[in-house]
Each structure stands twice: as C-alpha cells, then as structure tokens.
Design an enzyme around this catalytic site. Structure first.
Site, short mmCIF file in Angstrom:
data_model
loop_
_atom_site.label_atom_id
_atom_site.label_comp_id
_atom_site.label_asym_id
_atom_site.label_seq_id
_atom_site.Cartn_x
_atom_site.Cartn_y
_atom_site.Cartn_z
N SER A 142 0.86 -1.19 0.00
CA SER A 142 0.00 0.00 0.00
C SER A 142 0.89 1.24 0.00
O SER A 142 2.07 1.17 0.38
CB SER A 142 -0.84 -0.01 1.29
OG SER A 142 -1.48 1.23 1.48
N TYR A 155 -1.73 -0.71 10.52
CA TYR A 155 -1.92 -1.08 9.11
C TYR A 155 -0.63 -0.83 8.33
O TYR A 155 -0.17 -1.70 7.58
CB TYR A 155 -3.08 -0.27 8.52
CG TYR A 155 -3.34 -0.55 7.05
CD1 TYR A 155 -3.86 -1.78 6.64
CD2 TYR A 155 -3.08 0.42 6.07
CE1 TYR A 155 -4.11 -2.04 5.29
CE2 TYR A 155 -3.33 0.16 4.72
CZ TYR A 155 -3.85 -1.07 4.34
OH TYR A 155 -4.09 -1.33 3.01
N1 NDP Z 1 -8.57 -0.34 -1.94
C1 NDP Z 1 -7.51 0.37 -1.60
O1 NDP Z 1 -7.57 1.62 -1.54
C2 NDP Z 1 -6.21 -0.29 -1.28
C3 NDP Z 1 -6.09 -1.66 -1.09
N2 NDP Z 1 -4.87 -2.20 -0.74
C4 NDP Z 1 -4.73 -3.62 -0.46
O2 NDP Z 1 -5.33 -4.38 -1.49
C5 NDP Z 1 -5.77 -5.63 -0.97
C6 NDP Z 1 -7.18 -5.90 -1.44
O3 NDP Z 1 -8.05 -4.98 -0.84
P1 NDP Z 1 -9.36 -4.40 -1.55
O4 NDP Z 1 -9.71 -5.18 -2.71
O5 NDP Z 1 -9.18 -2.96 -1.68
O6 NDP Z 1 -10.41 -4.61 -0.36
P2 NDP Z 1 -11.75 -5.46 -0.27
O7 NDP Z 1 -12.23 -5.27 1.13
O8 NDP Z 1 -12.66 -5.12 -1.38
O9 NDP Z 1 -11.25 -6.95 -0.46
C7 NDP Z 1 -10.54 -7.62 0.54
C8 NDP Z 1 -10.49 -9.09 0.18
O10 NDP Z 1 -9.74 -9.78 1.18
C9 NDP Z 1 -10.45 -10.93 1.54
N3 NDP Z 1 -10.15 -11.33 2.91
C10 NDP Z 1 -10.22 -10.60 4.03
N4 NDP Z 1 -9.90 -11.35 5.10
C11 NDP Z 1 -9.63 -12.60 4.62
C12 NDP Z 1 -9.24 -13.81 5.21
N5 NDP Z 1 -9.09 -13.95 6.53
N6 NDP Z 1 -9.05 -14.88 4.40
C13 NDP Z 1 -9.22 -14.78 3.07
N7 NDP Z 1 -9.58 -13.66 2.46
C14 NDP Z 1 -9.78 -12.58 3.23
C15 NDP Z 1 -11.92 -10.58 1.36
O11 NDP Z 1 -12.69 -11.74 1.09
P3 NDP Z 1 -13.66 -12.50 2.12
O12 NDP Z 1 -14.22 -11.47 3.06
O13 NDP Z 1 -14.70 -13.11 1.23
O14 NDP Z 1 -12.79 -13.51 2.77
C16 NDP Z 1 -11.87 -9.72 0.11
O15 NDP Z 1 -11.94 -10.51 -1.04
C17 NDP Z 1 -5.60 -5.55 0.55
O16 NDP Z 1 -4.43 -6.23 0.91
C18 NDP Z 1 -5.46 -4.06 0.80
O17 NDP Z 1 -4.74 -3.78 1.96
C19 NDP Z 1 -3.77 -1.42 -0.59
C20 NDP Z 1 -3.84 -0.08 -0.78
C21 NDP Z 1 -5.06 0.60 -1.15
O1 LIG Z 2 -4.12 1.13 1.78
C1 LIG Z 2 -4.66 2.22 1.63
C2 LIG Z 2 -4.17 3.21 0.70
S1 LIG Z 2 -3.89 4.72 1.40
O2 LIG Z 2 -5.15 5.15 2.07
O3 LIG Z 2 -2.81 4.60 2.38
O4 LIG Z 2 -3.52 5.65 0.31
#
Ligand code: NDP
Ligand SMILES: O=CCS(=O)(=O)O
Length: 245
Positions: A142, A155
């Site tokens: 991130s 985080y």
């Molecule tokens: N969106 C953003 O702005 C940003 C996202 N990221 C990173 O990108 C990645 C994806 O996030 P994003 O798509 O945005 O968020 P979402 O909340 O849309 O998706 C998160 C995903 O993680 C899965 N998940 C959560 N906990 C578990 C678990 N214990 N086991 C298996 N799967 C799990 C969820 O599936 P389910 O609940 O079905 O298990 C879901 O599919 C993360 O690592 C996040 O930190 C980084 C920076 C910015």
């Molecule tokens: O993971 C999140 C992205 S940001 O909020 O730090 O830009």
C-alpha cells in the site's frame, strides 16, 4: 502468444475489490485462475461470470489466517492445473484507528491476515515454484507501506512488512522466482468498510472520494505478469492523480 495465456494464477481475496478486478482482467488474457476468499457465494458468482465469458477458473474457499487452508489452496491449484505460475497475495483488511484507542483485536486481525496470511501464501507456493524453476509472487502492499499517517500505524506496519517480504523474495529468488510489490493509494473497493472508529472512517471516506477504479490495479498486475521471464517488475506505486498522501 500473450505471456498471461495459460498461466496458472492463484488470487487471494478474489471475492471483491482488487482481487475480483484482477481475476476478470487475467481471465480475459487466458490465465487459468484459482480464486480464493472466505465468501463462497461471491466466489461462485465470479467463477461463473468468468466461465460465461469463456475464461478458465476454479475456486477454493480459503481463510488465509489458517495455514492448512492456504496449503489446501495450493494443492487444489496443482491438482487441477498441474502447476502454479503466479500467486497474487491480495487478501487484506484496513481497520484504521489511533493507537490510543487500543483496538488490539483489530491489530491482531491485521497481523494475522495482512502479514501471516501473506507468509502462508508464500510458504504454500514456494516449494512448487522451486521445483518448476520458475514462479512469480505478487504482494499487495500500500501507499501506507511507504508512509505512516495518523491512525495508520498498525496497518502501515503490516504493509511495510509486506514490502520487506517482497524484497526478500526478490533477493532470494535465485534468478527463478519473480517478486512484485504493488502499492496502491485510494482505490474504490470495500476496504474502508472495516474501519470501526467513526472519526477515522469519516476522514477516510472523505479522502476516498477521489478513489479510482480497481481495474487500475488489475492492469498493473497484468503488466507485471506479462513481462518475459527474465524481466522482474519489482515495485509499482499507483495513486489517484489527485491523492496528496
Ligand atoms: N482499496 C484500496 O484503496 C487499497 C487496497 N490495498 C490492499 O489491497 C488488498 C485488497 O483490498 P481491496 O480489494 O481494496 O479490499 P476489499 O475489502 O474489497 O477486499 C478484501 C479481500 O480480502 C479478503 N479477505 C479478508 N480477510 C480474509 C481472510 N481472513 N481470508 C481470506 N480472504 C480474506 C476478502 O474476502 P472475504 O471477506 O470473502 O474472505 C476480500 O476478497 C488488501 O491487501 C489491501 O490492503 C492497498 C492499498 C489501497
Ligand atoms: O491502503 C490504503 C491506501 S492509502 O489510504 O494509504 O492511500
């Protein structure tokens, strides 16, 4: 032939957001997908949508905090497709809060999913990639893995850890294992829904008004995978053009 076509790609966190968008894009490029998350209804829906569009996907319900389930995920990939080319270590959550609030359960959850889940993923595919003498691990860090801001300490700690793991894989890859660390800024997904502190949630919601589409990250994942085997895209940071943080 596209460098995506025929590749076996495991995606954790495929039930929404970046994982789902990545699955759709890679499926169009001809990848053989193994979709993982906890919510089975979402995985079924995604697999069916991909198949309807002529793509190739299976799913495996997986909680990445459970090492046995992550091992079973890698086994399912190998049993179905015979190999593992890419792991997209994407599952994660972001319950931001100031340290003073002592939301220790949420700290532990982030460590379990964002760090230990990523490590279990690495452990589940590395022996196979070594046997194959080729493989690619893509980790979702991130912008918060490059910067700390108020309420992001834990985080950010998990995402700095992910960045360190990506660099470790790169250095120990031995010319066989590619490592890509992708650091998104604000992307419109369900990620902010886990923030339980109302004040933090309000601030983040305001910032996320500038959030960009998840396909921006799907395109970055695709770019990293489609490079020839001797090209390793190590670091990608992608923010909304308007994001100052
Ligand atoms: N969106 C953003 O702005 C940003 C996202 N990221 C990173 O990108 C990645 C994806 O996030 P994003 O798509 O945005 O968020 P979402 O909340 O849309 O998706 C998160 C995903 O993680 C899965 N998940 C959560 N906990 C578990 C678990 N214990 N086991 C298996 N799967 C799990 C969820 O599936 P389910 O609940 O079905 O298990 C879901 O599919 C993360 O690592 C996040 O930190 C980084 C920076 C910015
Ligand atoms: O993971 C999140 C992205 S940001 O909020 O730090 O830009």
């Amino acid at each position: 032939m596209s460098e995506i076509n025929g590749k076996v790609v495991i995606i954790t966190g495929a039930s929404s957001g970046l994982g789902k968008a990545t699955a759709h894009r890679l499926a169009k490029g001809g990848a053989k997908l193994v979709l993982a998350a906890r919510r089975e209804d979402r995985l079924v829906e995604l697999r069916d949508a991909i198949k309807e569009q002529g793509g190739n996907a299976i799913y495996q319900v997986t909680d990445v905090t459970d090492r046995d389930q992550v091992e079973a995920l890698a086994t399912a990939a190998k049993e179905t497709y015979g190999r593992i080319d890419v792991l997209v270590n994407n599952a994660g959550l972001m319950p931001l809060s100031p340290l003073d609030q002592l939301k220790v359960d949420e700290w532990e959850q982030m460590i379990d999913v964002n760090i230990k889940g990523v490590l279990y993923g690495i452990a589940s595919v590395l022996p196979t990639m070594r046997e194959q003498h080729v493989g690619h691990i893509i980790n979702l860090s991130s912008v918060a893995g490059h910067k700390v801001f108020p309420a992001s300490a834990v985080y950010s700690a998990t995402k700095y850890a992910v960045k360190a793991l990506s660099e470790g894989i790169r250095q120990e890859g031995g010319g066989e294992i590619r490592s890509t660390n992708i650091s998104p800024g604000a992307i419109a997904t369900e990620l902010t829904s886990t923030i339980s502190d109302p004040e933090t949630a309000e601030g983040v919601d305001e910032m996320y008004e500038m959030a960009i589409d998840a396909d921006a990250i799907a395109r970055a994942v695709t770019y990293a995978i489609e490079q020839p085997a001797d090209v390793d895209v190590n670091e990608i940071i992608i923010r909304p053009t308007k994001q100052p943080l």
